[in-house]
Design an enzyme around this catalytic site. Structure first.
Site, PDB file in Angstrom:
ATOM      1  N   PRO A 106      29.525  46.039  24.542  1.00  0.00           N
ATOM      2  CA  PRO A 106      28.747  45.101  25.368  1.00  0.00           C
ATOM      3  C   PRO A 106      28.992  45.353  26.858  1.00  0.00           C
ATOM      4  O   PRO A 106      30.067  45.799  27.237  1.00  0.00           O
ATOM      5  CB  PRO A 106      29.300  43.729  24.974  1.00  0.00           C
ATOM      6  CG  PRO A 106      30.180  43.941  23.792  1.00  0.00           C
ATOM      7  CD  PRO A 106      30.567  45.382  23.743  1.00  0.00           C
ATOM      8  N   ASP A 107      27.975  45.071  27.675  1.00  0.00           N
ATOM      9  CA  ASP A 107      28.181  45.181  29.124  1.00  0.00           C
ATOM     10  C   ASP A 107      28.895  43.921  29.612  1.00  0.00           C
ATOM     11  O   ASP A 107      29.375  43.112  28.805  1.00  0.00           O
ATOM     12  CB  ASP A 107      26.852  45.468  29.855  1.00  0.00           C
ATOM     13  CG  ASP A 107      25.848  44.328  29.753  1.00  0.00           C
ATOM     14  OD1 ASP A 107      26.209  43.236  29.257  1.00  0.00           O
ATOM     15  OD2 ASP A 107      24.690  44.514  30.169  1.00  0.00           O
ATOM     16  N   PHE A 108      28.990  43.732  30.914  1.00  0.00           N
ATOM     17  CA  PHE A 108      29.653  42.546  31.458  1.00  0.00           C
ATOM     18  C   PHE A 108      28.677  41.392  31.668  1.00  0.00           C
ATOM     19  O   PHE A 108      28.960  40.264  31.316  1.00  0.00           O
ATOM     20  CB  PHE A 108      30.278  42.869  32.829  1.00  0.00           C
ATOM     21  CG  PHE A 108      31.589  43.602  32.777  1.00  0.00           C
ATOM     22  CD1 PHE A 108      32.234  43.843  31.578  1.00  0.00           C
ATOM     23  CD2 PHE A 108      32.189  44.038  33.958  1.00  0.00           C
ATOM     24  CE1 PHE A 108      33.449  44.522  31.543  1.00  0.00           C
ATOM     25  CE2 PHE A 108      33.398  44.711  33.941  1.00  0.00           C
ATOM     26  CZ  PHE A 108      34.022  44.960  32.730  1.00  0.00           C
ATOM     27  N   ARG A 109      27.531  41.703  32.301  1.00  0.00           N
ATOM     28  CA  ARG A 109      26.762  40.630  32.923  1.00  0.00           C
ATOM     29  C   ARG A 109      25.486  40.223  32.208  1.00  0.00           C
ATOM     30  O   ARG A 109      24.837  39.270  32.643  1.00  0.00           O
ATOM     31  CB  ARG A 109      26.447  41.003  34.382  1.00  0.00           C
ATOM     32  CG  ARG A 109      27.693  41.079  35.245  1.00  0.00           C
ATOM     33  CD  ARG A 109      27.436  41.472  36.675  1.00  0.00           C
ATOM     34  NE  ARG A 109      28.676  41.507  37.443  1.00  0.00           N
ATOM     35  CZ  ARG A 109      29.557  42.508  37.429  1.00  0.00           C
ATOM     36  NH1 ARG A 109      29.319  43.584  36.697  1.00  0.00           N
ATOM     37  NH2 ARG A 109      30.661  42.437  38.136  1.00  0.00           N
ATOM     38  N   ASN A 169      31.460  53.744  33.905  1.00  0.00           N
ATOM     39  CA  ASN A 169      31.939  53.428  32.561  1.00  0.00           C
ATOM     40  C   ASN A 169      33.302  54.050  32.313  1.00  0.00           C
ATOM     41  O   ASN A 169      33.650  55.083  32.873  1.00  0.00           O
ATOM     42  CB  ASN A 169      30.931  53.902  31.512  1.00  0.00           C
ATOM     43  CG  ASN A 169      29.640  53.116  31.602  1.00  0.00           C
ATOM     44  OD1 ASN A 169      29.612  52.066  32.242  1.00  0.00           O
ATOM     45  ND2 ASN A 169      28.599  53.605  30.973  1.00  0.00           N
ATOM     46  N   ASP A 197      34.364  54.469  29.030  1.00  0.00           N
ATOM     47  CA  ASP A 197      34.399  54.800  27.598  1.00  0.00           C
ATOM     48  C   ASP A 197      34.440  56.301  27.317  1.00  0.00           C
ATOM     49  O   ASP A 197      34.613  56.721  26.177  1.00  0.00           O
ATOM     50  CB  ASP A 197      33.216  54.139  26.869  1.00  0.00           C
ATOM     51  CG  ASP A 197      31.865  54.491  27.477  1.00  0.00           C
ATOM     52  OD1 ASP A 197      31.701  55.621  27.982  1.00  0.00           O
ATOM     53  OD2 ASP A 197      30.952  53.634  27.439  1.00  0.00           O
ATOM     54  N   HIS A 243      35.602  54.503  37.801  1.00  0.00           N
ATOM     55  CA  HIS A 243      36.479  53.378  37.469  1.00  0.00           C
ATOM     56  C   HIS A 243      37.564  53.786  36.467  1.00  0.00           C
ATOM     57  O   HIS A 243      38.080  52.943  35.730  1.00  0.00           O
ATOM     58  CB  HIS A 243      35.660  52.200  36.926  1.00  0.00           C
ATOM     59  CG  HIS A 243      34.761  51.604  37.976  1.00  0.00           C
ATOM     60  ND1 HIS A 243      33.784  50.671  37.694  1.00  0.00           N
ATOM     61  CD2 HIS A 243      34.680  51.802  39.324  1.00  0.00           C
ATOM     62  CE1 HIS A 243      33.147  50.339  38.821  1.00  0.00           C
ATOM     63  NE2 HIS A 243      33.670  51.017  39.819  1.00  0.00           N
TER      64      HIS A 243
END
Ligand code: CNA
Length: 272
Positions: A37-40, A111, A113, A130
């Site tokens: 899932p994303d954050f927002r 990302n 991942d 990040h």
């Protein structure tokens, strides 16, 4: 502002060699169909699911000053955030195809991942702005921490602590938390953005600086293409901006169709 270009124009410019240096910025939206899932995004994004953890504000879970004294919420959700054995999405495969065709000038991903590399994007063409989940250190004394113990911590949700007896710091994956600096290469690599003859931005709300500022560094007059569920950042302010709103997997398939690359794209994806 009305756009001067459409998706067919973009495909034509790539096909006729007018576009040869594509700089891409990606975010969580290109991995949602892989199951992260994303954050927002409302309802499905992580920030809407944190109420039971009673955080002062949602971003605190990824803020270094909060983590330094309260690492428990991060480990409570770490298991469902950890990439594990995910398969790259067709959007990741599209980036690998751009690289294979020598069109990918540079990729900035927010990302963590690692799916860009799993899809076959060469590591020297990507900056993980990040950081990533592949290693971890004590947040306090920076001592290394073994992968197998970290794996156990993520599975059990127990906070792992530094193995040095004189240190009581929690272990943090080498992802950039709010309040931490980006990798030093970020400043160097951002010089690639003005070199682009097309800027492609995919799956990001453009809410997190400094990556959110990268599209502004694109030279005036070059096309900037946003492929996202929603319009973000300053897209739409320039005549050569194109917003393709919808699922990025559907949109890269459409672009691949127009480029005559569809079978190659599906084949590349199947092999990931
Ligand atoms: P965000 O703020 O959650 O925004 C995601 C954006 O993607 C939103 O604009 C969505 O509308 C859009 N989106 C979601 N699904 C799709 C889809 N299928 N197709 C097209 N668009 C879609 O995430 P950002 O990346 O902008 O924020 C930066 C943070 C998120 C970075 O620090 C990341 O580390 C962090 N993050 C990373 C991952 C990951 O590694 N997969 C997952 C979640 C968050």
């Amino acid at each position: 502002m009305d756009s001067k270009i459409d998706i067919q124009t973009i495909a034509d410019r790539i096909k006729n060699g007018q576009v040869t240096r594509i700089v891409v910025l990606t975010g969580a939206g290109i991995s949602t169909s892989a199951g992260v899932p994303d954050f927002r995004t409302p309802n499905t994004g992580l920030y809407d699911k944190l109420a039971p953890l009673k955080l002062p504000y949602p971003e605190a879970i990824f803020h270094i000053s909060y983590f330094s004294h309260t690492p428990e919420p991060f480990y409570a959700i770490a298991r469902c955030r950890h990439p594990g054995n995910l398969k790259p999405t067709i959007s990741h495969a599209f980036l690998a195809l751009l690289a294979k065709k020598n069109l990918l000038h540079f990729l900035f991903t927010q990302n963590i991942d690692g799916l860009e590399e799993d899809a076959g994007v060469p590591a020297d063409k990507v900056l993980w702005a990040h950081g990533n989940w592949k290693s971890q250190h004590c947040w306090k004394c920076k001592a290394e921490y073994p992968d197998d113990l970290m794996k156990t911590a993520i599975q059990t949700g127990e906070v792992p602590y530094c193995l040095r007896p004189e240190c009581d710091g929690a272990i943090k994956p080498d992802v950039v938390f709010f309040g931490q600096s980006l990798p030093a290469e970020f400043d160097v690599k951002q010089s690639h953005v003005p070199e682009a003859d097309l800027m492609l931005v995919m799956g990001t709300s453009l809410k997190v600086a400094p990556c959110s500022q990268l599209p502004r560094l694109a030279k005036e007059g070059i096309p900037r293409v946003l492929i996202n569920m929603e319009r973000t950042g300053d897209f739409g302010n320039r005549e050569e901006d194109l917003c393709i709103l919808g699922s990025c997997d559907d949109d890269v398939r459409q672009l691949a169709d127009l480029l005559g690359w569809r079978d190659e794209l599906e084949g590349l994806w199947k092999d990931t």
